[in-house]
Design an enzyme around this catalytic site. Structure first.
Site, PDB file in Angstrom:
ATOM      1  CG  HIS A  26      -2.358  -0.650   0.804  1.00 39.44           C
ATOM      2  ND1 HIS A  26      -3.424  -0.123   0.926  1.00 39.44           N
ATOM      3  CD2 HIS A  26      -2.020  -2.119   1.201  1.00 39.44           C
ATOM      4  CE1 HIS A  26      -4.506  -2.062   1.226  1.00 39.44           C
ATOM      5  NE2 HIS A  26      -3.188  -2.756   1.159  1.00 39.44           N
ATOM      6  CG  ASP A  85      -0.429   9.619   0.812  1.00 40.88           C
ATOM      7  OD1 ASP A  85      -0.319   8.650   1.228  1.00 40.88           O
ATOM      8  OD2 ASP A  85      -0.488  10.811   0.648  1.00 40.88           O
TER       9      ASP A  85
HETATM   10  C1  GDG Z   1      -1.838   4.313   2.832  1.00 48.13           C
HETATM   11  C2  GDG Z   1      -1.101   4.533   2.218  1.00 48.13           C
HETATM   12  C3  GDG Z   1      -3.271   4.690   1.001  1.00 48.13           C
HETATM   13  C4  GDG Z   1      -9.065   9.801   7.763  1.00 48.13           C
HETATM   14  N1  GDG Z   1      -8.917  10.995   9.242  1.00 48.13           N
HETATM   15  C5  GDG Z   1     -10.352  10.082   9.317  1.00 48.13           C
HETATM   16  C6  GDG Z   1     -10.876   8.838   8.143  1.00 48.13           C
HETATM   17  N2  GDG Z   1      -9.557   9.121   7.470  1.00 48.13           N
HETATM   18  C7  GDG Z   1      -9.580   7.786   6.436  1.00 48.13           C
HETATM   19  C8  GDG Z   1      -9.819   8.922   5.106  1.00 48.13           C
HETATM   20  C9  GDG Z   1      -8.958   8.285   4.245  1.00 48.13           C
HETATM   21  C10 GDG Z   1      -7.846   7.419   4.889  1.00 48.13           C
HETATM   22  O1  GDG Z   1      -8.510   7.202   6.318  1.00 48.13           O
HETATM   23  C11 GDG Z   1      -6.089   7.741   4.415  1.00 48.13           C
HETATM   24  O2  GDG Z   1      -6.155   7.086   3.641  1.00 48.13           O
HETATM   25  P1  GDG Z   1      -4.707   7.943   3.013  1.00 48.13           P
HETATM   26  O3  GDG Z   1      -4.832   6.669   1.132  1.00 48.13           O
HETATM   27  O4  GDG Z   1      -5.068   9.136   2.857  1.00 48.13           O
HETATM   28  O5  GDG Z   1      -3.708   7.538   3.829  1.00 48.13           O
HETATM   29  P2  GDG Z   1      -3.182   6.328   4.711  1.00 48.13           P
HETATM   30  O6  GDG Z   1      -3.866   6.034   6.208  1.00 48.13           O
HETATM   31  O7  GDG Z   1      -2.000   6.894   4.877  1.00 48.13           O
HETATM   32  O8  GDG Z   1      -3.176   4.607   3.626  1.00 48.13           O
HETATM   33  C12 GDG Z   1      -1.918   5.681   1.460  1.00 48.13           C
HETATM   34  C13 GDG Z   1      -3.400   3.908   1.870  1.00 48.13           C
HETATM   35  O9  GDG Z   1      -2.956   3.408   2.499  1.00 48.13           O
HETATM   36  C14 GDG Z   1      -4.177   2.909   0.731  1.00 48.13           C
HETATM   37  O10 GDG Z   1      -3.615   1.993   0.121  1.00 48.13           O
HETATM   38  O11 GDG Z   1      -3.413   5.127  -0.666  1.00 48.13           O
HETATM   39  O12 GDG Z   1      -0.455   6.164   0.502  1.00 48.13           O
HETATM   40  O13 GDG Z   1       0.014   5.619   3.501  1.00 48.13           O
HETATM   41  O14 GDG Z   1      -9.797   6.645   3.547  1.00 48.13           O
HETATM   42  O15 GDG Z   1     -10.720   9.127   4.810  1.00 48.13           O
HETATM   43  N3  GDG Z   1     -12.012   8.321   8.252  1.00 48.13           N
HETATM   44  C15 GDG Z   1     -12.848   9.313   9.142  1.00 48.13           C
HETATM   45  N4  GDG Z   1     -12.770   9.530  10.086  1.00 48.13           N
HETATM   46  C16 GDG Z   1     -11.303  10.195   9.905  1.00 48.13           C
HETATM   47  O16 GDG Z   1     -11.007  11.161  11.285  1.00 48.13           O
HETATM   48  N5  GDG Z   1     -13.752   8.031   9.568  1.00 48.13           N
END
Ligand code: GDG
Length: 474
Positions: free
Chosen positions: A172, A379
């Site tokens: 990921h 990222d």
């Molecule tokens: C890893 C990789 C890759 C965040 N705050 C809240 C909340 N979130 C949710 C967001 C989003 C998820 O968390 C974060 O996903 P990201 O992709 O932005 O980043 P990582 O957590 O670092 O994820 C990344 C991912 O894996 C998938 O393969 O894209 O690059 O680092 O969905 O919405 N959700 C809720 N409340 C919050 O306060 N409900």
């Protein structure tokens, strides 16, 4: 939901086995002190749930707390196996090797990775318990899908015991360039661990290319195109960019209650002309300090007009790891400096929320924002960028997006930025904040088409289809 334990002498009928760091449920205490498991909604669960149900799947993961292994149980209509980690393993494997060695190393050493032999030993031991659980659960000829950097040794550990299964692995996060990866004292073991799989999925082509190079340099293997020859086997490494359940999120955004909440948010912000939004885990890879720096300078130079507000959600993350505590101080100081200089009684230019919110509130925030800021220094994908696009069903809004995200390959309607270039970042924010409605529509339409067509179900189908056929991705 109470766990329904199956007996230990149950056969292993699972034709599909997901091995991920975390279980798709969260544990809480029931009234009698017993474990109570509630679904923890997430993209991966909703993508894999249909396949799990169709094929009688099982999900192996950790609950997130130190303690004994919950073992095999049923919750939320899914078969689950909970792996137990001791307090020392949480410290050495999870907080140590995963979060303070691999995470910074794989994100281009934005923070210095720490290398400790004790942490590596814990990583090997914990990977072995995940692998053993997979071996125990997999029916003959089963498909096993292992996820992410916490479990890179599992493919090889499973293959050593089970030549009959098909093994896929999806990373990921980025896979770093060889000059960086080479720092890892256990680089050869990690490459060999991954090469136990039949198919290795990465977010971007560059990640797959970096892995192929590491196979040549660290393990001395021969690669041809996207495959590595390992003895008499061929292992394929290719890009499968992950996505979100775009239709489900759009449905949430269209709800009356959510739209009303978006209006309330703008009202509570005193009806600004422009709302900028950042939503990130509070992580040093996400580039929150550079974003604040650019915003602070734009306010000083008065380039965004007087009625602008930045809402920054920074959800708490990995708070026991040193670099995350330092980051929190840096971010909070920057926020208070900006507010100290530019706030007036009753209004502040930054609304900083160190909290987690339900999905509905997130959708309302996406709807309330004129400009979404994603300024990651590195990222794997960044799902937040895709979520913003999915929620903007009226084709308004603008996205400022770091070119160092996987999402930048797909969301070509965004204002792409190099987040290290503060002047370039400031110009992009101004252009996004002053975009004409027609240009916004054109850009958003382009991005929405991509996110709706290439959703998380498409991602899972494409990976599993390639794994089943043993050939390259479409
Ligand atoms: C890893 C990789 C890759 C965040 N705050 C809240 C909340 N979130 C949710 C967001 C989003 C998820 O968390 C974060 O996903 P990201 O992709 O932005 O980043 P990582 O957590 O670092 O994820 C990344 C991912 O894996 C998938 O393969 O894209 O690059 O680092 O969905 O919405 N959700 C809720 N409340 C919050 O306060 N409900």
């Amino acid at each position: 939901m109470s766990p329904m334990r199956t007996t230990p002498d149950d056969p292993s009928p699972h034709r599909f086995v997901v091995v991920a760091s975390r279980l798709p449920v969260d544990r809480s205490e029931g009234p009698g002190g017993e474990a109570d498991w509630r679904p923890s909604p997430g993209g991966l669960v909703s993508a894999l749930e249909p396949v799990m149900r169709e094929s009688g799947g099982v999900w192996i993961g950790w609950s997130g707390d130190a303690g004994p292994a919950p073992g095999l149980f049923r919750a939320n209509d899914l078969d689950l196996v909970g792996i137990g980690l001791s307090a020392e393993q949480v410290r050495d494997y999870y907080e140590g090797f995963c979060n303070a060695t691999l995470w910074p190393l794989y994100h281009d050493v934005i923070a210095p990775p720490e290398f400790h032999r004790r942490w590596w030993d814990a990583y090997v031991t914990v990977n072995r318990s995940f692998a053993q659980a997979a071996v125990d659960q997999a029916a003959p000829g089963a498909t096993i899908w292992v996820h992410d950097y916490q479990l890179q040794l599992v493919p090889q550990m499973v293959r050593e015991q089970r030549a009959d299964v098909r093994i896929g692995f999806f990373n990921h996060i980025p896979f770093p360039g060889y000059e960086i990866f080479a720092q890892l004292p256990w680089r050869r073991q990690v490459v060999n661990g991954l090469l136990g799989a039949d198919l290795l999925g990465f977010q971007r082509r560059g990640d797959a290319a970096n892995f192929l190079r590491a196979s040549r340099r660290a393990a001395g293997l021969v690669t041809r195109g996207s495959t590595v020859r390992v003895g008499d086997r061929e292992v394929r490494a290719a890009a499968f960019p992950i996505s979100i359940d775009a239709a489900a999120l759009e449905q949430i955004a269209r709800r009356d209650t959510v739209r009303k909440r978006a209006d309330e948010i703008r009202l509570a912000l005193d009806e600004p002309h422009t709302v900028l939004l950042g939503i990130d885990r509070l992580d040093y890879t996400k580039g929150i300090p550079v974003r604040l720096r650019a915003y602070g300078e734009l306010l000083r130079e008065d380039r965004l007009g007087p009625r602008v507000v930045l809402v920054q959600v920074a959800s708490p993350s990995r708070e026991r790891v040193g670099a995350y505590r330092v980051l929190r101080d840096v971010v909070e100081q920057a926020v208070s400096r900006i507010n100290g200089e530019y706030a007036e009684v009753g209004s502040a230019p930054v609304h900083y929320l160190h909290q987690s919110y339900p999905r509905e509130e997130m959708a309302a925030l996406y709807l309330a924002a004129d400009v979404m800021l994603v300024t990651s220094l590195r990222d794997g994908m960044n799902l937040v960028a895709k979520e913003y696009v999915a929620c903007r069903y009226d084709e308004s809004g603008a996205l400022v997006l770091s070119e160092f995200t996987g999402a930048a390959d797909e969301l070509t309607g965004a204002f792409l930025v190099n987040p290290h270039d503060i002047e370039g970042l400031k110009d992009a924010i101004v252009r996004a904040a002053t975009i004409s409605p027609a240009d916004a529509r054109r850009r958003m339409r382009l991005m929405r088409r991509r996110v709706c067509e290439h959703d998380v179900a498409h991602w899972a189908r494409s990976f599993l289809g390639t794994l089943a056929s043993g050939s390259g991705p479409a």
